[in-house]
Write a protein that holds these residues in place. Structure first.
Motif, PDB file in Angstrom:
ATOM      1  N   SER A  28      46.589  22.656  53.216  1.00  9.25           N
ATOM      2  CA  SER A  28      46.862  23.690  54.230  1.00  9.25           C
ATOM      3  C   SER A  28      48.317  24.140  54.223  1.00  9.25           C
ATOM      4  N   PHE A  30      50.314  23.212  56.221  1.00  8.60           N
ATOM      5  CA  PHE A  30      50.627  23.350  57.649  1.00  8.60           C
ATOM      6  C   PHE A  30      51.071  21.987  58.181  1.00  8.60           C
ATOM      7  N   VAL A  32      52.329  19.237  60.658  1.00  8.71           N
ATOM      8  CA  VAL A  32      52.252  18.915  62.089  1.00  8.71           C
ATOM      9  C   VAL A  32      52.829  17.511  62.302  1.00  8.71           C
ATOM     10  N   ASN A  48      50.184  14.774  60.060  1.00  9.64           N
ATOM     11  CA  ASN A  48      48.864  15.012  59.476  1.00  9.64           C
ATOM     12  C   ASN A  48      48.859  14.553  58.019  1.00  9.64           C
ATOM     13  N   GLU A  50      46.420  14.958  54.813  1.00  8.61           N
ATOM     14  CA  GLU A  50      45.234  15.635  54.279  1.00  8.61           C
ATOM     15  C   GLU A  50      44.659  14.879  53.081  1.00  8.61           C
ATOM     16  N   CYS A  59      44.591  14.305  61.615  1.00  7.87           N
ATOM     17  CA  CYS A  59      45.556  15.086  62.396  1.00  7.87           C
ATOM     18  C   CYS A  59      46.755  14.216  62.769  1.00  7.87           C
ATOM     19  N   ALA A  60      47.853  14.876  63.059  1.00 10.84           N
ATOM     20  CA  ALA A  60      49.083  14.179  63.449  1.00 10.84           C
ATOM     21  C   ALA A  60      48.878  13.336  64.708  1.00 10.84           C
ATOM     22  N   GLU A  61      48.111  13.862  65.659  1.00 11.44           N
ATOM     23  CA  GLU A  61      47.899  13.127  66.914  1.00 11.44           C
ATOM     24  C   GLU A  61      47.167  11.817  66.647  1.00 11.44           C
ATOM     25  N   THR A  90      48.447  23.864  69.424  1.00 13.20           N
ATOM     26  CA  THR A  90      47.767  23.035  70.426  1.00 13.20           C
ATOM     27  C   THR A  90      46.868  22.018  69.718  1.00 13.20           C
ATOM     28  N   PRO A  91      46.669  20.852  70.328  1.00 14.19           N
ATOM     29  CA  PRO A  91      45.793  19.859  69.708  1.00 14.19           C
ATOM     30  C   PRO A  91      44.383  20.410  69.506  1.00 14.19           C
ATOM     31  N   CYS A  92      43.778  20.033  68.393  1.00 13.53           N
ATOM     32  CA  CYS A  92      42.396  20.455  68.129  1.00 13.53           C
ATOM     33  C   CYS A  92      41.456  19.754  69.121  1.00 13.53           C
TER      34      CYS A  92
HETATM   35  N1  THU Z   1      46.402  19.674  62.627  1.00 14.08           N
HETATM   36  C1  THU Z   1      46.968  18.610  63.275  1.00 14.08           C
HETATM   37  O1  THU Z   1      47.473  17.678  62.642  1.00 14.08           O
HETATM   38  N2  THU Z   1      46.968  18.619  64.626  1.00 14.08           N
HETATM   39  C2  THU Z   1      46.513  19.646  65.383  1.00 14.08           C
HETATM   40  O2  THU Z   1      46.518  19.535  66.593  1.00 14.08           O
HETATM   41  C3  THU Z   1      46.019  20.867  64.759  1.00 14.08           C
HETATM   42  C4  THU Z   1      45.785  20.787  63.301  1.00 14.08           C
HETATM   43  C5  THU Z   1      46.413  19.658  61.158  1.00 14.08           C
HETATM   44  C6  THU Z   1      45.094  19.398  60.507  1.00 14.08           C
HETATM   45  C7  THU Z   1      45.324  19.996  59.142  1.00 14.08           C
HETATM   46  O3  THU Z   1      45.974  19.031  58.309  1.00 14.08           O
HETATM   47  C8  THU Z   1      46.288  21.137  59.398  1.00 14.08           C
HETATM   48  O4  THU Z   1      46.851  20.887  60.674  1.00 14.08           O
HETATM   49  C9  THU Z   1      45.633  22.503  59.382  1.00 14.08           C
HETATM   50  O5  THU Z   1      44.552  22.550  60.251  1.00 14.08           O
END
Ligand code: THU
Length: 138
Positions: A28, A30, A32, A48, A50, A59-61, A90-92
């Motif tokens: 991603s 992306f 976090v 996070n 992957e 996820c990071a949380e 925001t958290p998923c």
């Molecule tokens: N992601 C998180 O780590 N925390 C969130 O709250 C939202 C999404 C990560 C999951 C994935 O590795 C990347 O962001 C893209 O979705």
């Protein structure tokens, strides 16, 4: 960083930012970072992580909560998530439930970018009418 941040909140932000730099995000891209402050006052952070098998990524949380559990603690007093982008990181949905497990409904969850906190929610705002450990009581 947000001007009005207390030292405790600044420490939470910096821990999440440091974790964000460690993110493993070859797919991603992306990054976090998340950090939780537990009942003892300690801060536990995670990023996070992957995987080539996409759904297996963390996820990071989830990483921050795992670090808290490994430290022997189970109560989140405050949480902060930092991510890039124009939209709020925001958290998923799954992570809202993960936070719910270890937090009170009133526990603050701050959403930040590299510049500081953009918006703060309570757990109850993120996950209204939630199902938690108490709901299992008979
Ligand atoms: N992601 C998180 O780590 N925390 C969130 O709250 C939202 C999404 C990560 C999951 C994935 O590795 C990347 O962001 C893209 O979705």
């Amino acid at each position: 960083m947000t001007a009005s941040m207390t030292p405790a909140l600044t420490a939470l932000f910096e821990a999440a930012r440091a974790a964000q730099e460690r993110a493993y995000v070859p797919y991603s891209k992306f990054r976090v970072g998340a950090a939780v402050r537990s009942a003892s006052g300690a801060i536990h952070a995670g990023c996070n992580v992957e995987n080539a098998a996409y759904p297996v990524g963390n996820c990071a949380e989830a990483s921050a909560i795992a670090a808290m559990i490994m430290a022997g603690e189970t109560t989140i007093i405050e949480a902060l998530v930092v991510g890039d982008g124009t939209g709020l990181c925001t958290p998923c949905g799954g992570c809202r439930q993960r936070l719910r497990e270890f937090a009170a409904l009133t526990t603050p969850v701050h959403v930040a970018d590299r510049g500081g906190i953009r918006r703060s929610f309570t757990v109850d705002e993120l996950l209204p009418a939630s199902f938690g450990p108490d709901n299992l009581a008979s």
